[in-house]
Motif scaffolding. Structure first.
Motif, short mmCIF file in Angstrom:
data_model
loop_
_atom_site.label_atom_id
_atom_site.label_comp_id
_atom_site.label_asym_id
_atom_site.label_seq_id
_atom_site.Cartn_x
_atom_site.Cartn_y
_atom_site.Cartn_z
N ALA A 14 0.70 -1.23 -0.21
CA ALA A 14 0.01 -0.24 0.13
C ALA A 14 0.92 1.51 0.19
CB ALA A 14 -0.91 0.05 1.27
N PHE A 15 1.83 1.11 0.87
CA PHE A 15 2.78 2.40 0.89
C PHE A 15 3.48 2.72 -0.60
CE2 PHE A 15 7.09 4.25 1.08
CZ PHE A 15 7.09 5.03 1.80
N LEU A 16 3.99 1.85 -0.99
CA LEU A 16 4.60 1.96 -2.36
C LEU A 16 3.39 2.20 -3.45
CD1 LEU A 16 7.11 -1.02 -2.24
CD2 LEU A 16 7.65 1.38 -2.14
N ARG A 17 2.54 1.63 -3.58
CA ARG A 17 1.30 1.95 -4.24
C ARG A 17 0.97 3.45 -4.30
NH1 ARG A 17 -3.64 2.98 -3.51
NH2 ARG A 17 -3.68 1.81 -1.79
N TYR A 22 -0.88 5.52 -7.45
CA TYR A 22 -1.94 4.64 -7.96
C TYR A 22 -3.11 4.51 -7.11
CZ TYR A 22 1.73 3.09 -11.21
OH TYR A 22 2.89 3.06 -12.27
N SER A 23 -4.45 4.43 -7.50
CA SER A 23 -5.44 3.80 -6.94
C SER A 23 -5.34 2.31 -6.61
CB SER A 23 -6.65 4.28 -7.44
OG SER A 23 -6.94 3.66 -8.71
N GLN A 24 -6.19 1.81 -5.65
CA GLN A 24 -6.21 0.16 -5.84
C GLN A 24 -6.74 -0.18 -7.19
OE1 GLN A 24 -8.32 -0.71 -2.39
NE2 GLN A 24 -6.65 -0.84 -1.14
N GLN A 29 -5.25 -3.29 -12.06
CA GLN A 29 -5.49 -3.38 -13.57
C GLN A 29 -3.97 -3.76 -13.78
OE1 GLN A 29 -6.45 0.11 -15.93
NE2 GLN A 29 -7.37 -1.19 -17.30
N LYS A 30 -3.04 -2.85 -13.14
CA LYS A 30 -1.60 -3.11 -13.73
C LYS A 30 -1.06 -4.49 -13.51
CE LYS A 30 0.52 1.39 -13.69
NZ LYS A 30 1.03 1.37 -14.73
N VAL A 31 -1.64 -5.26 -12.27
CA VAL A 31 -1.00 -6.58 -11.85
C VAL A 31 -2.07 -7.59 -12.41
CG1 VAL A 31 0.38 -5.72 -10.07
CG2 VAL A 31 -2.07 -6.48 -9.48
N GLY A 32 -3.27 -7.34 -13.23
CA GLY A 32 -4.02 -8.20 -13.63
C GLY A 32 -5.24 -8.86 -12.58
N MET A 51 5.00 -17.02 -7.06
CA MET A 51 6.12 -15.99 -7.30
C MET A 51 5.76 -15.11 -8.55
SD MET A 51 8.93 -15.26 -6.25
CE MET A 51 10.46 -14.60 -6.49
N SER A 52 5.03 -15.76 -9.49
CA SER A 52 4.75 -14.93 -10.83
C SER A 52 3.92 -13.78 -10.34
CB SER A 52 4.00 -15.99 -11.57
OG SER A 52 2.79 -16.47 -11.11
N VAL A 53 3.13 -13.84 -9.54
CA VAL A 53 2.20 -12.74 -9.09
C VAL A 53 3.12 -11.94 -8.27
CG1 VAL A 53 0.02 -12.08 -7.76
CG2 VAL A 53 -0.06 -14.33 -9.21
N LEU A 54 3.73 -12.20 -7.48
CA LEU A 54 4.45 -11.35 -6.67
C LEU A 54 5.57 -10.52 -7.58
CD1 LEU A 54 5.65 -10.63 -3.87
CD2 LEU A 54 7.17 -12.33 -4.06
N GLU A 55 6.08 -11.35 -8.71
CA GLU A 55 6.96 -10.43 -9.49
C GLU A 55 6.15 -9.43 -10.34
OE1 GLU A 55 8.18 -13.96 -11.84
OE2 GLU A 55 10.15 -14.10 -10.57
N ARG A 56 4.83 -9.74 -10.53
CA ARG A 56 3.95 -8.63 -11.23
C ARG A 56 3.75 -7.57 -10.42
NH1 ARG A 56 0.54 -13.07 -13.25
NH2 ARG A 56 -0.98 -12.24 -11.99
N VAL A 57 3.61 -7.78 -9.13
CA VAL A 57 3.38 -6.86 -8.04
C VAL A 57 4.31 -6.12 -8.00
CG1 VAL A 57 3.05 -6.43 -5.66
CG2 VAL A 57 1.56 -7.87 -6.99
N ALA A 58 5.74 -6.58 -7.81
CA ALA A 58 6.93 -5.86 -7.88
C ALA A 58 7.20 -5.10 -8.96
CB ALA A 58 8.16 -6.76 -7.52
N ASP A 59 6.90 -5.44 -10.20
CA ASP A 59 7.35 -5.02 -11.49
C ASP A 59 6.08 -3.43 -11.61
OD1 ASP A 59 8.36 -4.42 -13.97
OD2 ASP A 59 6.42 -4.94 -14.87
N ALA A 60 5.00 -3.62 -10.97
CA ALA A 60 4.26 -2.55 -11.17
C ALA A 60 4.44 -1.56 -10.07
CB ALA A 60 2.62 -2.86 -10.86
#
Length: 86
Positions: A14-17, A22-24, A29-32, A51-60
């Motif tokens: 939440a802090f980084l977002r 970015y709104s929630q 949308q960015k992480v699908g 891990m694939s979801v974690l990587e999408r979150v980190a990338d976003a």
């Protein structure tokens, strides 16, 4: 079930977002994922279990998946790049 580590992890997301403005809904949308999913992760109700979801979150979040000492949270350094896991 909420755990302290899930809640802390969700707060980091939440802090980084918010830092990136970015709104929630935008972040979801960015992480699908759904906005409900983002809310549940940020509150520690839901864990990221792939891990694939974690990587999408980190990338976003313009960060990387990594492990940092607990004392390094909250972040005190400039820039948006910081490890997502602790």
């Amino acid at each position: 079930m909420r755990s302290d580590s899930s809640t802390d992890f969700g707060r980091k997301i939440a802090f980084l977002r918010k830092k990136l403005g970015y709104s929630q809904a935008e972040f979801a949308q960015k992480v699908g994922r759904s906005e409900t999913w983002v809310s549940q992760v940020e509150r520690g109700v839901r864990r990221i279990d792939r891990m694939s979801v974690l990587e999408r979150v980190a990338d976003a979040l313009d960060t990387e998946v990594g492990v940092t000492p607990e004392k390094s949270w909250p972040p005190h350094r400039q820039g948006s790049l910081m490890p997502l896991l602790s």
